[in-house]
Design an enzyme around this catalytic site. Structure first.
Site, PDB file in Angstrom:
ATOM      1  N   GLY A  83      -0.113 -17.269  -6.426  1.00  0.00           N
ATOM      2  CA  GLY A  83      -0.791 -17.707  -5.207  1.00  0.00           C
ATOM      3  C   GLY A  83       0.189 -18.019  -4.093  1.00  0.00           C
TER       4      GLY A  83
ATOM      5  N   ILE B 218      -2.313  -9.901  -5.916  1.00  0.00           N
ATOM      6  CA  ILE B 218      -0.927  -9.435  -5.786  1.00  0.00           C
ATOM      7  C   ILE B 218      -0.365  -9.014  -7.146  1.00  0.00           C
ATOM      8  CG2 ILE B 218       1.425 -10.181  -5.138  1.00  0.00           C
ATOM      9  CD1 ILE B 218       0.042 -11.938  -2.964  1.00  0.00           C
TER      10      ILE B 218
ATOM     11  N   ALA C  97      -2.965 -12.991 -12.697  1.00  0.00           N
ATOM     12  CA  ALA C  97      -3.734 -11.743 -12.567  1.00  0.00           C
ATOM     13  C   ALA C  97      -4.619 -11.805 -11.329  1.00  0.00           C
ATOM     14  CB  ALA C  97      -4.578 -11.500 -13.816  1.00  0.00           C
TER      15      ALA C  97
ATOM     16  N   HIS D  55     -24.319  14.322   1.943  1.00  0.00           N
ATOM     17  CA  HIS D  55     -24.159  14.756   0.557  1.00  0.00           C
ATOM     18  C   HIS D  55     -23.213  15.946   0.516  1.00  0.00           C
ATOM     19  CE1 HIS D  55     -25.089  15.830  -3.566  1.00  0.00           C
ATOM     20  NE2 HIS D  55     -25.212  17.080  -3.144  1.00  0.00           N
TER      21      HIS D  55
ATOM     22  N   LYS E 124       0.837  -1.211   0.000  1.00  0.00           N
ATOM     23  CA  LYS E 124       0.000   0.000   0.000  1.00  0.00           C
ATOM     24  C   LYS E 124       0.870   1.257   0.000  1.00  0.00           C
ATOM     25  CE  LYS E 124      -2.423  -2.725  -0.504  1.00  0.00           C
ATOM     26  NZ  LYS E 124      -2.409  -4.176  -0.474  1.00  0.00           N
TER      27      LYS E 124
HETATM   28  P1  FAD Z   1       1.699 -14.223   8.107  1.00  0.00           P
HETATM   29  O1  FAD Z   1       1.430 -12.780   8.027  1.00  0.00           O
HETATM   30  O2  FAD Z   1       2.295 -14.896   6.925  1.00  0.00           O
HETATM   31  O3  FAD Z   1       2.631 -14.425   9.373  1.00  0.00           O
HETATM   32  C1  FAD Z   1       3.153 -15.656   9.739  1.00  0.00           C
HETATM   33  C2  FAD Z   1       4.422 -15.418  10.521  1.00  0.00           C
HETATM   34  O4  FAD Z   1       4.800 -16.646  11.132  1.00  0.00           O
HETATM   35  C3  FAD Z   1       5.608 -15.005   9.670  1.00  0.00           C
HETATM   36  O5  FAD Z   1       6.263 -13.908  10.255  1.00  0.00           O
HETATM   37  C4  FAD Z   1       6.522 -16.235   9.651  1.00  0.00           C
HETATM   38  O6  FAD Z   1       7.882 -15.911   9.576  1.00  0.00           O
HETATM   39  C5  FAD Z   1       6.188 -16.856  10.995  1.00  0.00           C
HETATM   40  N1  FAD Z   1       6.391 -18.309  11.056  1.00  0.00           N
HETATM   41  C6  FAD Z   1       5.912 -19.246  10.202  1.00  0.00           C
HETATM   42  N2  FAD Z   1       6.248 -20.476  10.615  1.00  0.00           N
HETATM   43  C7  FAD Z   1       6.952 -20.301  11.762  1.00  0.00           C
HETATM   44  C8  FAD Z   1       7.563 -21.198  12.676  1.00  0.00           C
HETATM   45  N3  FAD Z   1       7.486 -22.525  12.501  1.00  0.00           N
HETATM   46  N4  FAD Z   1       8.235 -20.672  13.718  1.00  0.00           N
HETATM   47  C9  FAD Z   1       8.282 -19.332  13.900  1.00  0.00           C
HETATM   48  N5  FAD Z   1       7.718 -18.456  13.087  1.00  0.00           N
HETATM   49  C10 FAD Z   1       7.053 -18.927  12.042  1.00  0.00           C
HETATM   50  N6  FAD Z   1      -4.142  -9.095   2.977  1.00  0.00           N
HETATM   51  C11 FAD Z   1      -5.065  -8.156   3.232  1.00  0.00           C
HETATM   52  O7  FAD Z   1      -5.992  -8.399   3.991  1.00  0.00           O
HETATM   53  N7  FAD Z   1      -4.981  -6.912   2.650  1.00  0.00           N
HETATM   54  C12 FAD Z   1      -3.975  -6.592   1.802  1.00  0.00           C
HETATM   55  O8  FAD Z   1      -3.922  -5.466   1.300  1.00  0.00           O
HETATM   56  C13 FAD Z   1      -2.995  -7.563   1.518  1.00  0.00           C
HETATM   57  N8  FAD Z   1      -1.964  -7.283   0.687  1.00  0.00           N
HETATM   58  C14 FAD Z   1      -1.015  -8.220   0.471  1.00  0.00           C
HETATM   59  C15 FAD Z   1       0.028  -7.915  -0.393  1.00  0.00           C
HETATM   60  C16 FAD Z   1       1.016  -8.836  -0.654  1.00  0.00           C
HETATM   61  C17 FAD Z   1       2.136  -8.479  -1.580  1.00  0.00           C
HETATM   62  C18 FAD Z   1       0.973 -10.111   0.008  1.00  0.00           C
HETATM   63  C19 FAD Z   1       2.055 -11.116  -0.222  1.00  0.00           C
HETATM   64  C20 FAD Z   1      -0.064 -10.427   0.863  1.00  0.00           C
HETATM   65  C21 FAD Z   1      -1.074  -9.492   1.095  1.00  0.00           C
HETATM   66  N9  FAD Z   1      -2.151  -9.778   1.925  1.00  0.00           N
HETATM   67  C22 FAD Z   1      -3.111  -8.828   2.149  1.00  0.00           C
HETATM   68  C23 FAD Z   1      -2.296 -11.083   2.602  1.00  0.00           C
HETATM   69  C24 FAD Z   1      -1.839 -10.985   4.060  1.00  0.00           C
HETATM   70  O9  FAD Z   1      -0.511 -10.540   4.100  1.00  0.00           O
HETATM   71  C25 FAD Z   1      -1.991 -12.327   4.746  1.00  0.00           C
HETATM   72  O10 FAD Z   1      -3.304 -12.806   4.593  1.00  0.00           O
HETATM   73  C26 FAD Z   1      -1.680 -12.217   6.216  1.00  0.00           C
HETATM   74  O11 FAD Z   1      -0.372 -11.749   6.421  1.00  0.00           O
HETATM   75  C27 FAD Z   1      -1.855 -13.572   6.899  1.00  0.00           C
HETATM   76  O12 FAD Z   1      -1.559 -13.452   8.243  1.00  0.00           O
HETATM   77  P2  FAD Z   1      -1.024 -14.682   9.096  1.00  0.00           P
HETATM   78  O13 FAD Z   1      -0.847 -14.173  10.483  1.00  0.00           O
HETATM   79  O14 FAD Z   1      -1.871 -15.854   8.871  1.00  0.00           O
HETATM   80  O15 FAD Z   1       0.395 -15.059   8.456  1.00  0.00           O
HETATM   81  P1  AMP Z   2      -4.052 -15.528  -6.743  1.00  0.00           P
HETATM   82  O1  AMP Z   2      -4.037 -16.929  -6.176  1.00  0.00           O
HETATM   83  O2  AMP Z   2      -5.343 -14.798  -6.544  1.00  0.00           O
HETATM   84  O3  AMP Z   2      -2.872 -14.723  -6.310  1.00  0.00           O
HETATM   85  O4  AMP Z   2      -3.939 -15.692  -8.330  1.00  0.00           O
HETATM   86  C1  AMP Z   2      -2.913 -16.401  -8.954  1.00  0.00           C
HETATM   87  C2  AMP Z   2      -3.276 -16.564 -10.426  1.00  0.00           C
HETATM   88  O5  AMP Z   2      -2.169 -17.114 -11.136  1.00  0.00           O
HETATM   89  C3  AMP Z   2      -4.452 -17.504 -10.684  1.00  0.00           C
HETATM   90  O6  AMP Z   2      -5.492 -16.790 -11.301  1.00  0.00           O
HETATM   91  C4  AMP Z   2      -3.873 -18.594 -11.597  1.00  0.00           C
HETATM   92  O7  AMP Z   2      -4.786 -18.969 -12.614  1.00  0.00           O
HETATM   93  C5  AMP Z   2      -2.657 -17.910 -12.218  1.00  0.00           C
HETATM   94  N1  AMP Z   2      -1.629 -18.858 -12.682  1.00  0.00           N
HETATM   95  C6  AMP Z   2      -1.126 -19.934 -12.020  1.00  0.00           C
HETATM   96  N2  AMP Z   2      -0.178 -20.595 -12.760  1.00  0.00           N
HETATM   97  C7  AMP Z   2      -0.069 -19.913 -13.950  1.00  0.00           C
HETATM   98  C8  AMP Z   2       0.733 -20.071 -15.148  1.00  0.00           C
HETATM   99  N3  AMP Z   2       1.620 -21.070 -15.280  1.00  0.00           N
HETATM  100  N4  AMP Z   2       0.577 -19.174 -16.164  1.00  0.00           N
HETATM  101  C9  AMP Z   2      -0.310 -18.150 -16.039  1.00  0.00           C
HETATM  102  N5  AMP Z   2      -1.096 -17.951 -14.946  1.00  0.00           N
HETATM  103  C10 AMP Z   2      -0.983 -18.810 -13.899  1.00  0.00           C
END
Ligand code: FAD
Ligand code: AMP
Length: 476
Positions: free
Chosen positions: A280, A194, A191, A453, A60
């Site tokens: 994904g 992320i 698409a 509004h 963000k």
């Molecule tokens: P995580 O945030 O993945 O945290 C897990 C933590 O556990 C990590 O720090 C990891 O190092 C630690 N860990 C794992 N295994 C172990 C272990 N065995 N011992 C010790 N530590 C461990 N979600 C939104 O809602 N809004 C958004 O705008 C958004 N934007 C995103 C943008 C990007 C580029 C990405 C990649 C993700 C985004 N997400 C967003 C998704 C969001 O980040 C995740 O859904 C969220 O972080 C999940 O939270 P969590 O606590 O389950 O896991």
């Molecule tokens: P998301 O899980 O929402 O982050 O989306 C990931 C997207 O990647 C999905 O819509 C998949 O269909 C797409 N995807 C996965 N593998 C491939 C690939 N080999 N070529 C093109 N698109 C892919």
């Protein structure tokens, strides 16, 4: 090996699932520890998980910087504002992002102190009998035991076997948040949320961005009316989204990454300077569970839990990205709170049917509840009402008239089943839909509420009125 330390609750993972669970448990008087293995860019422990370090917050930050730049170069002229040769200093932009990340990850450390949550920095493995062994970064090991263990291990990017991350030319979100210059040609596989968000960042700064998506439809999870409008707007911005394009090869050569993909016309090729693989994420369970814990992992790698995030093993719970349900930070946090409350003997519940989704592109996309396609396939009788931002005074005054709001209600009871939005600030507007649905409200309830509004939220109001064909500012 030091002796065993005892806690009421041990949380594995300090992302939005884990750190929130730990704070809530501590608030409820439970002696709580939280283990996290992650290190920040400076090599020091950084709490907050994917969300704070390399996900929601940094993406963000870059979306906002790139949006400001795009507005300056493309939108300000309409307001009579001009600037000579605007430039983007990518180093400063990424530095600002890093500062924000440090502020928030450091904030978790302070919240842990304030709430008396004991942090352990290292990798945790759950053993039978609710024992968690932690390999700390200094090489030492500690053993923790607790009546309740909450697993909040999160997720990792999925790597394609033919496009291994090298941290430079082929990257995941971590690399794409840290490019040192604007890539001339950026390829994105996937698409999804992320791919679209990070693709938008670099497109706004001048990259030629090509997004390759294997599926034939665009944003199939969203309501079709919303994905149609979003696709049209992205096309206008020059984001090249190729659908039905399955990538099968990525070779790093001197002049860039050579991609091979197949679409309806056959085999195609594309050369890019950087490749973002955004196909994904997968639950991060590697090394997490020792033999004999009894915790089950399904074929998708997720930890199996019931509707209360209980694993079926006494005192072992799991929340967030490592279990079923949407991979979203707020869903993880709500599950963390619910589990902490259940452990403390309080009622705790998360309604996965009202978790809002947001994609922070321009225009933003957001929704809650069922799409029209889901209502159809589930045989639910429904009616819809929609209203365009182009007919809203505030949106037009802001020069952001693209998009619409669509409300779906039950045909007989009028109960709101879904609210779907594409347009300015819909990441905020979606919550009027969430609140209505949580209160089991009807479209007529929304329609009879007085909205300020001029405000963007009037579009939600008018869409609710349109369900009964009585929107005021459009023909019904
Ligand atoms: P995580 O945030 O993945 O945290 C897990 C933590 O556990 C990590 O720090 C990891 O190092 C630690 N860990 C794992 N295994 C172990 C272990 N065995 N011992 C010790 N530590 C461990 N979600 C939104 O809602 N809004 C958004 O705008 C958004 N934007 C995103 C943008 C990007 C580029 C990405 C990649 C993700 C985004 N997400 C967003 C998704 C969001 O980040 C995740 O859904 C969220 O972080 C999940 O939270 P969590 O606590 O389950 O896991
Ligand atoms: P998301 O899980 O929402 O982050 O989306 C990931 C997207 O990647 C999905 O819509 C998949 O269909 C797409 N995807 C996965 N593998 C491939 C690939 N080999 N070529 C093109 N698109 C892919």
């Amino acid at each position: 090996m030091s002796e065993q330390q005892n806690f009421d609750v041990v949380v594995i993972g300090a992302g939005p699932g884990g750190y929130v669970a730990a704070i809530r448990a501590a608030q409820l008087g439970l002696k709580t520890a939280c283990i996290d293995a992650a290190l920040g860019k400076d090599g020091k422990p950084a709490l907050g998980g994917t969300c704070l370090r390399v996900g929601c917050i940094p993406s963000k930050a870059l979306l906002d910087s790139s949006r400001q730049f795009h507005n300056l170069t493309h939108m300000f002229a309409d307001h009579g504002i001009s600037a000579e040769k605007p430039k983007m200093d990518v180093g400063v932009m990424v530095g600002r992002k890093d500062k924000i990340v440090n502020q928030f990850t450091g904030g978790i450390t302070m919240l842990f102190k304030a709430n008396k949550v004991t942090p352990f920095h290292g990798f945790g493995t759950l053993h039978a009998g609710n024992v968690v062994k932690v390999k700390q970064h200094d090489g030492s090991e500690v053993e923790l035991k607790a009546a309740n263990v909450i697993i909040a291990a999160g997720s990792d990017s999925i790597e394609l076997p033919f496009a291994k991350f090298d941290g430079d030319k082929i990257v995941d979100n971590v690399g794409a948040l840290d490019f040192t210059e604007v890539p001339k040609r950026l390829g994105v596989i996937g698409a999804g949320v992320i791919g679209l968000e990070l693709g938008s960042v670099w497109k706004r700064l001048g990259s030629e961005v090509t997004i390759l998506e294997a599926l034939p439809g665009f944003l199939a999870a969203a309501d079709a009316d919303i994905s149609k409008v979003a696709a049209r707007e992205f096309k206008k911005q020059g984001l090249d989204i190729k659908l039905g394009a399955k990538v099968s090869k990525a070779e790093i050569k001197k002049d860039g990454v050579h991609l091979t993909y197949t679409d309806a016309k056959g085999e195609q090729s594309l050369v890019v300077d950087k490749l973002l693989v955004a196909v994904g994420r997968r639950a991060a369970t590697k090394g997490l569970l020792a033999d004999g814990t009894g915790v089950k992992v399904n074929e998708r790698g997720q930890i199996e839990v019931d509707e209360h995030c209980h694993t079926g093993v006494d005192g072992v719970w799991a929340v967030g990205d490592c279990v079923r349900g949407p991979m979203l930070a707020h869903k993880a946090s709500e599950e963390g709170i619910a589990v902490a409350e259940l452990i403390a003997g309080l009622p705790g519940h998360v309604n996965l049917d009202t978790v809002p989704w947001v994609i922070y592109t321009e225009p933003e996309i957001a929704w809650v509840g069922k799409t029209e396609e889901q209502c159809k396939s589930e045989g639910i009788p429904y009616k819809t009402g929609s209203f365009p931002f182009a007919a809203n005074g505030r949106a037009v005054a802001m020069n952001e008239p693209a998009g619409l709001v669509k409300v779906i209600a039950h045909a007989e009871t009028d109960r709101v089943l879904g609210v779907h939005l594409c347009g300015p600030n819909v990441s905020e507007l979606v919550h009027s839909g969430v609140i209505t649905m949580e209160f089991k409200g009807a479209a007529d309830d929304l329609a009879r509420i007085c909205f300020a509004h001029p405000a963007l939220s009037e579009v939600v109001h008018e869409a609710a009125m349109a369900v009964d064909k009585r929107a005021i500012h459009k023909a019904n």
